[in-house]
Design a protein around this motif. Structure first.
Motif, PDB file in Angstrom:
ATOM      1  N   GLY A  56      21.181  14.800  14.222  1.00 10.58           N
ATOM      2  CA  GLY A  56      21.874  13.608  13.749  1.00 10.58           C
ATOM      3  C   GLY A  56      23.302  13.949  13.395  1.00 10.58           C
ATOM      4  O   GLY A  56      23.584  15.058  12.923  1.00 10.58           O
ATOM      5  N   TYR A  59      27.350  12.604  11.908  1.00  8.83           N
ATOM      6  CA  TYR A  59      28.099  11.759  10.986  1.00  8.83           C
ATOM      7  C   TYR A  59      28.583  10.481  11.666  1.00  8.83           C
ATOM      8  O   TYR A  59      29.001  10.497  12.825  1.00  8.83           O
ATOM      9  CB  TYR A  59      29.289  12.559  10.477  1.00  8.83           C
ATOM     10  CG  TYR A  59      30.295  11.803   9.659  1.00  8.83           C
ATOM     11  CD1 TYR A  59      30.170  11.725   8.272  1.00  8.83           C
ATOM     12  CD2 TYR A  59      31.401  11.197  10.255  1.00  8.83           C
ATOM     13  CE1 TYR A  59      31.110  11.056   7.510  1.00  8.83           C
ATOM     14  CE2 TYR A  59      32.341  10.532   9.492  1.00  8.83           C
ATOM     15  CZ  TYR A  59      32.194  10.461   8.127  1.00  8.83           C
ATOM     16  OH  TYR A  59      33.141   9.803   7.384  1.00  8.83           O
ATOM     17  N   ARG A 114      22.211   3.832  11.934  1.00  8.43           N
ATOM     18  CA  ARG A 114      20.792   3.938  12.215  1.00  8.43           C
ATOM     19  C   ARG A 114      20.105   2.591  12.059  1.00  8.43           C
ATOM     20  O   ARG A 114      20.392   1.824  11.138  1.00  8.43           O
ATOM     21  CB  ARG A 114      20.155   4.985  11.306  1.00  8.43           C
ATOM     22  CG  ARG A 114      20.650   6.387  11.645  1.00  8.43           C
ATOM     23  CD  ARG A 114      20.040   7.443  10.790  1.00  8.43           C
ATOM     24  NE  ARG A 114      20.224   8.760  11.396  1.00  8.43           N
ATOM     25  CZ  ARG A 114      19.788   9.899  10.861  1.00  8.43           C
ATOM     26  NH1 ARG A 114      19.155   9.881   9.713  1.00  8.43           N
ATOM     27  NH2 ARG A 114      19.993  11.045  11.472  1.00  8.43           N
ATOM     28  N   HIS A 123      25.090   6.637   8.960  1.00  6.97           N
ATOM     29  CA  HIS A 123      24.661   7.959   8.514  1.00  6.97           C
ATOM     30  C   HIS A 123      25.899   8.782   8.186  1.00  6.97           C
ATOM     31  O   HIS A 123      26.860   8.794   8.952  1.00  6.97           O
ATOM     32  CB  HIS A 123      23.867   8.639   9.635  1.00  6.97           C
ATOM     33  CG  HIS A 123      23.351   9.998   9.280  1.00  6.97           C
ATOM     34  ND1 HIS A 123      22.643  10.235   8.129  1.00  6.97           N
ATOM     35  CD2 HIS A 123      23.442  11.191   9.915  1.00  6.97           C
ATOM     36  CE1 HIS A 123      22.300  11.508   8.088  1.00  6.97           C
ATOM     37  NE2 HIS A 123      22.786  12.108   9.153  1.00  6.97           N
ATOM     38  N   ASP A 179      22.643  16.384  10.541  1.00  5.69           N
ATOM     39  CA  ASP A 179      21.223  16.721  10.475  1.00  5.69           C
ATOM     40  C   ASP A 179      20.929  17.974  11.296  1.00  5.69           C
ATOM     41  O   ASP A 179      21.328  18.068  12.461  1.00  5.69           O
ATOM     42  CB  ASP A 179      20.374  15.571  11.003  1.00  5.69           C
ATOM     43  CG  ASP A 179      20.376  14.371  10.078  1.00  5.69           C
ATOM     44  OD1 ASP A 179      20.815  14.511   8.921  1.00  5.69           O
ATOM     45  OD2 ASP A 179      19.945  13.292  10.505  1.00  5.69           O
ATOM     46  N   ASP A 225      19.660  17.350   5.946  1.00  7.51           N
ATOM     47  CA  ASP A 225      20.786  16.422   6.049  1.00  7.51           C
ATOM     48  C   ASP A 225      21.863  16.970   5.111  1.00  7.51           C
ATOM     49  O   ASP A 225      21.721  16.932   3.890  1.00  7.51           O
ATOM     50  CB  ASP A 225      20.343  15.016   5.627  1.00  7.51           C
ATOM     51  CG  ASP A 225      21.447  13.972   5.781  1.00  7.51           C
ATOM     52  OD1 ASP A 225      22.622  14.355   5.882  1.00  7.51           O
ATOM     53  OD2 ASP A 225      21.118  12.776   5.774  1.00  7.51           O
ATOM     54  N   ARG A 279      25.726  16.887   3.726  1.00 10.21           N
ATOM     55  CA  ARG A 279      26.836  15.953   3.576  1.00 10.21           C
ATOM     56  C   ARG A 279      27.991  16.599   2.825  1.00 10.21           C
ATOM     57  O   ARG A 279      27.779  17.486   1.995  1.00 10.21           O
ATOM     58  CB  ARG A 279      26.373  14.685   2.854  1.00 10.21           C
ATOM     59  CG  ARG A 279      25.197  14.026   3.569  1.00 10.21           C
ATOM     60  CD  ARG A 279      24.804  12.704   2.987  1.00 10.21           C
ATOM     61  NE  ARG A 279      23.740  12.101   3.797  1.00 10.21           N
ATOM     62  CZ  ARG A 279      23.414  10.828   3.773  1.00 10.21           C
ATOM     63  NH1 ARG A 279      24.072   9.992   2.975  1.00 10.21           N
ATOM     64  NH2 ARG A 279      22.454  10.356   4.545  1.00 10.21           N
TER      65      ARG A 279
END
Length: 273
Positions: free
Chosen positions: A153, A155, A159, A169, A173, A251, A253
């Motif tokens: 996944g 940035y 979703r 998102h 990921d 995930d 961030r």
């Protein structure tokens, strides 16, 4: 760290003190980017009129969110100057993916009324952990990927869970089996270490200084405690499938205070096989 000195055209002649304080910037001028920089000690710095913290040696950081305006204004005033100098930063516009994900438990797509108070409490705790404005300089490091695995996944992608559009998102990921080690991508202080937030499950927030923080979610195990200092590469937890997920992954961030940034712009990602 190698800084890029951004220059702009002007018909004015600048004094030696102004040129000395003109910021040097490192980072992609694009939506989602963390910008790190250096200027002369004692310089005041402003992004779109808002003060940006500058260290005693002249280091600083700021960032642009997913949908940031493409024109930004960076202003500064040297220690011995009276007037502000301005620089226009032109950001590149990005295109984002749309991901359709089926099979998510309905309670995570549309949470029941009974858990809304818990979600609000979780959100407040996360916001408090990201609000630290310490003078640590760990954000200046060359970040490393915190876990090994398949990039599942990215940035900015939006979703659609079970056919229902959700917020974009904001992380990177990394999919791998439960128990895969997660390490600190840069040093810092643990501001949150929670085993079970409603959406994100096992969650860690790591403060890198000057408003820059990393968040790690869906973890199966946490190996750190709040207030603990960790160094780059140190084990902080393990990949899991807690919270709103369809399988085990990390995930990761990056934030500059409330601005949600793209971790992929800070690391060299593994090539797809």
């Amino acid at each position: 760290m190698r800084f890029i000195h951004l220059v702009f055209v002007s018909v004015c002649l600048f004094s030696a003190s102004v040129m000395a304080s003109q910021p040097m910037l490192l980072g992609e001028l694009t939506q989602g980017s963390l910008i790190r920089g250096k200027t002369s000690p004692g310089t005041e710095l402003f992004l779109n009129g808002k003060n940006v913290l500058v260290s005693k040696n002249g280091e600083f950081a700021f960032g642009f969110g997913r949908d940031a305006a493409l024109r930004q204004t960076l202003s500064w005033r040297g220690e011995n100057d009276t007037d502000l100098q301005n620089m226009t930063l032109s950001l590149a516009k990005r295109q984002y993916n749309i991901d359709k994900i089926e099979g998510v438990e309905q309670k995570y797509v549309s949470p029941p009324e009974a858990v809304l108070a818990r979600i609000r409490q979780d959100n407040k705790a996360v916001a408090n952990a990201r609000a630290y404005n310490t003078d640590a300089l760990d954000f200046l490091a060359d970040f490393i990927l915190p876990a090994q695995g398949r990039i599942s996944g990215v940035y900015g992608s939006q979703r659609i869970f079970n056919g229902q559009a959700k917020r974009p998102h904001y992380g990177l990921d990394v999919a791998n089996k439960t128990g895969t080690p997660i390490i600190a991508p840069a040093g810092g202080t643990i501001r949150m270490a929670h085993k079970d937030l409603y959406y994100s499950g096992g969650t860690i927030i790591l403060d890198h200084g000057f408003g820059v923080s990393s968040t790690f979610i869906h973890m199966s195990k946490l190996h750190v405690e709040e207030g603990q200092r960790v160094e780059q590469g140190e084990l902080i937890g393990e990949i899991g499938a807690t919270g709103r997920v369809t399988g085990p992954h990390l995930d990761w961030r990056i934030n500059w205070f409330k601005e949600r940034l793209d971790p992929a712009l800070l690391v060299d990602l593994p090539k797809a096989k």
